[in-house]
Design a protein around this motif. Sequence first.
Motif, PDB file in Angstrom:
ATOM      1  N   VAL A 129     -10.295  -6.020  -4.009  1.00 26.91           N
ATOM      2  CA  VAL A 129      -9.855  -4.763  -4.622  1.00 26.91           C
ATOM      3  C   VAL A 129     -10.038  -3.658  -3.589  1.00 26.91           C
ATOM      4  CG1 VAL A 129     -10.118  -3.124  -6.503  1.00 26.91           C
ATOM      5  CG2 VAL A 129     -10.574  -5.558  -6.908  1.00 26.91           C
ATOM      6  N   PHE A 130      -8.964  -2.928  -3.341  1.00 27.01           N
ATOM      7  CA  PHE A 130      -8.997  -1.774  -2.441  1.00 27.01           C
ATOM      8  C   PHE A 130      -8.509  -0.541  -3.193  1.00 27.01           C
ATOM      9  CE2 PHE A 130      -8.819  -5.307   0.480  1.00 27.01           C
ATOM     10  CZ  PHE A 130      -9.562  -4.910   1.576  1.00 27.01           C
ATOM     11  N   GLU A 131      -9.056   0.593  -2.841  1.00 28.00           N
ATOM     12  CA  GLU A 131      -8.551   1.870  -3.361  1.00 28.00           C
ATOM     13  C   GLU A 131      -7.641   2.488  -2.310  1.00 28.00           C
ATOM     14  OE1 GLU A 131     -10.528   5.667  -5.525  1.00 28.00           O
ATOM     15  OE2 GLU A 131     -11.115   5.397  -3.434  1.00 28.00           O
ATOM     16  N   ILE A 132      -6.442   2.865  -2.711  1.00 27.48           N
ATOM     17  CA  ILE A 132      -5.483   3.476  -1.804  1.00 27.48           C
ATOM     18  C   ILE A 132      -5.895   4.922  -1.544  1.00 27.48           C
ATOM     19  CG2 ILE A 132      -3.056   4.016  -1.419  1.00 27.48           C
ATOM     20  CD1 ILE A 132      -3.675   1.014  -1.595  1.00 27.48           C
ATOM     21  N   ARG A 133      -5.776   5.348  -0.305  1.00 24.24           N
ATOM     22  CA  ARG A 133      -6.198   6.715   0.075  1.00 24.24           C
ATOM     23  C   ARG A 133      -4.995   7.607   0.350  1.00 24.24           C
ATOM     24  NH1 ARG A 133     -11.649   6.293   1.405  1.00 24.24           N
ATOM     25  NH2 ARG A 133     -11.654   8.534   0.991  1.00 24.24           N
ATOM     26  N   ALA A 178       0.834  -1.208   0.000  1.00 21.29           N
ATOM     27  CA  ALA A 178       0.000   0.000   0.000  1.00 21.29           C
ATOM     28  C   ALA A 178       0.865   1.254   0.000  1.00 21.29           C
ATOM     29  CB  ALA A 178      -0.937  -0.011   1.203  1.00 21.29           C
ATOM     30  N   ARG A 179       1.991   1.203   0.705  1.00 19.65           N
ATOM     31  CA  ARG A 179       2.894   2.366   0.777  1.00 19.65           C
ATOM     32  C   ARG A 179       3.400   2.771  -0.598  1.00 19.65           C
ATOM     33  NH1 ARG A 179       8.146   3.512   0.428  1.00 19.65           N
ATOM     34  NH2 ARG A 179       8.738   1.325   0.103  1.00 19.65           N
ATOM     35  N   ILE A 180       3.725   1.807  -1.431  1.00 15.32           N
ATOM     36  CA  ILE A 180       4.327   2.115  -2.723  1.00 15.32           C
ATOM     37  C   ILE A 180       3.295   2.303  -3.831  1.00 15.32           C
ATOM     38  CG2 ILE A 180       6.494   0.988  -2.116  1.00 15.32           C
ATOM     39  CD1 ILE A 180       5.674  -1.402  -3.826  1.00 15.32           C
ATOM     40  N   GLY A 225      -7.176   4.960   7.489  1.00 12.93           N
ATOM     41  CA  GLY A 225      -7.463   5.814   6.350  1.00 12.93           C
ATOM     42  C   GLY A 225      -6.537   5.603   5.176  1.00 12.93           C
ATOM     43  N   ARG A 226      -5.921   4.425   5.107  1.00 17.52           N
ATOM     44  CA  ARG A 226      -4.945   4.171   4.042  1.00 17.52           C
ATOM     45  C   ARG A 226      -5.562   3.508   2.825  1.00 17.52           C
ATOM     46  NH1 ARG A 226       0.320   1.426   6.263  1.00 17.52           N
ATOM     47  NH2 ARG A 226       0.949   1.928   4.125  1.00 17.52           N
ATOM     48  N   TRP A 227      -6.736   2.878   2.989  1.00 20.68           N
ATOM     49  CA  TRP A 227      -7.432   2.337   1.830  1.00 20.68           C
ATOM     50  C   TRP A 227      -8.889   2.100   2.167  1.00 20.68           C
ATOM     51  CZ3 TRP A 227      -4.767  -3.119   0.841  1.00 20.68           C
ATOM     52  CH2 TRP A 227      -5.162  -4.028   1.829  1.00 20.68           C
ATOM     53  N   PHE A 260      -5.328 -11.724   7.681  1.00 17.75           N
ATOM     54  CA  PHE A 260      -5.646 -10.781   6.615  1.00 17.75           C
ATOM     55  C   PHE A 260      -6.814  -9.875   6.980  1.00 17.75           C
ATOM     56  CE2 PHE A 260      -2.999 -13.803   4.445  1.00 17.75           C
ATOM     57  CZ  PHE A 260      -2.285 -13.009   3.566  1.00 17.75           C
ATOM     58  N   ALA A 261      -7.840 -10.413   7.608  1.00 13.41           N
ATOM     59  CA  ALA A 261      -8.978  -9.576   8.005  1.00 13.41           C
ATOM     60  C   ALA A 261      -8.532  -8.471   8.952  1.00 13.41           C
ATOM     61  CB  ALA A 261     -10.066 -10.435   8.652  1.00 13.41           C
ATOM     62  N   ASP A 262      -7.584  -8.785   9.837  1.00 13.05           N
ATOM     63  CA  ASP A 262      -7.070  -7.771  10.763  1.00 13.05           C
ATOM     64  C   ASP A 262      -6.325  -6.668  10.021  1.00 13.05           C
ATOM     65  OD1 ASP A 262      -8.085  -9.118  12.963  1.00 13.05           O
ATOM     66  OD2 ASP A 262      -6.221 -10.205  13.361  1.00 13.05           O
ATOM     67  N   ILE A 263      -5.485  -7.051   9.051  1.00 14.44           N
ATOM     68  CA  ILE A 263      -4.746  -6.052   8.282  1.00 14.44           C
ATOM     69  C   ILE A 263      -5.697  -5.206   7.448  1.00 14.44           C
ATOM     70  CG2 ILE A 263      -3.144  -5.733   6.344  1.00 14.44           C
ATOM     71  CD1 ILE A 263      -1.703  -6.285   8.929  1.00 14.44           C
ATOM     72  N   PHE A 264      -6.693  -5.840   6.847  1.00 13.21           N
ATOM     73  CA  PHE A 264      -7.692  -5.079   6.084  1.00 13.21           C
ATOM     74  C   PHE A 264      -8.300  -3.995   6.973  1.00 13.21           C
ATOM     75  CE2 PHE A 264      -8.993  -8.979   3.286  1.00 13.21           C
ATOM     76  CZ  PHE A 264      -7.754  -8.966   2.688  1.00 13.21           C
ATOM     77  N   ARG A 265      -8.694  -4.399   8.161  1.00 12.32           N
ATOM     78  CA  ARG A 265      -9.354  -3.463   9.069  1.00 12.32           C
ATOM     79  C   ARG A 265      -8.399  -2.365   9.538  1.00 12.32           C
ATOM     80  NH1 ARG A 265     -11.058  -6.959  12.024  1.00 12.32           N
ATOM     81  NH2 ARG A 265      -9.422  -6.995  13.616  1.00 12.32           N
TER      82      ARG A 265
END
Length: 209
Positions: free
Chosen positions: A205-209, A144-146, A178-180, A167-172
Amino acid sequence: MNENKSALDRVYAANGPQELGDAYAQWAADYDRETIALGYCLPFVIAGWVARYVARGAGPLLDAGCGTGLSGPFLRALGYDRLEGLDYSHEMLELAAGRNAYDELKHAELGKALPWAVGHFAAFLSTGVFTAGHAPASSLEELARITQPGGHAIFTVRDMLIEDGGFADIFRQLEEAGRWRKLEESEPFRAFVLAEPDVKVKAFVFEIR
């Protein structure tokens, strides 16, 4: 088929990055032929999600855990002309280079710092990487950083690891920071059309913020 199963077993049973790298080094020369014979479809179907969310010309795309580069030629055919890839296996990267689909290929380990600047990519895609014995859920923070704000994270996760693998924890965590934000979560589907019917994944699919 028994030899193919043995190769998969070695990969899934790898204990740490070194063993995983050794398993893929042994398998690299036969990887494409054997996985396609098993009906492995993820490197091809991911192009559908990329085409749905990422405009051609948006910027460079990263194939994270590109392996032998199976996705590259199909993304090129869809008009994505700026592709980069990373993988932990030198042997796999050598094969990916032979496809002439990637502008740059780098040896890197998911779960550790990656050699790109903040916001370098318009999107990253990753298939077959977030599965048993492979890259940890924490890899998503660095990916996500890059990826640039407004860009996209497009990847598959083995369904049994979404909760148990963190993975669910990282998603949350990334969403709360506010990163995605999540745009899509597929139903579970088979990673192999012909074999391994119990190996199912979800696409995200996530949108990066």
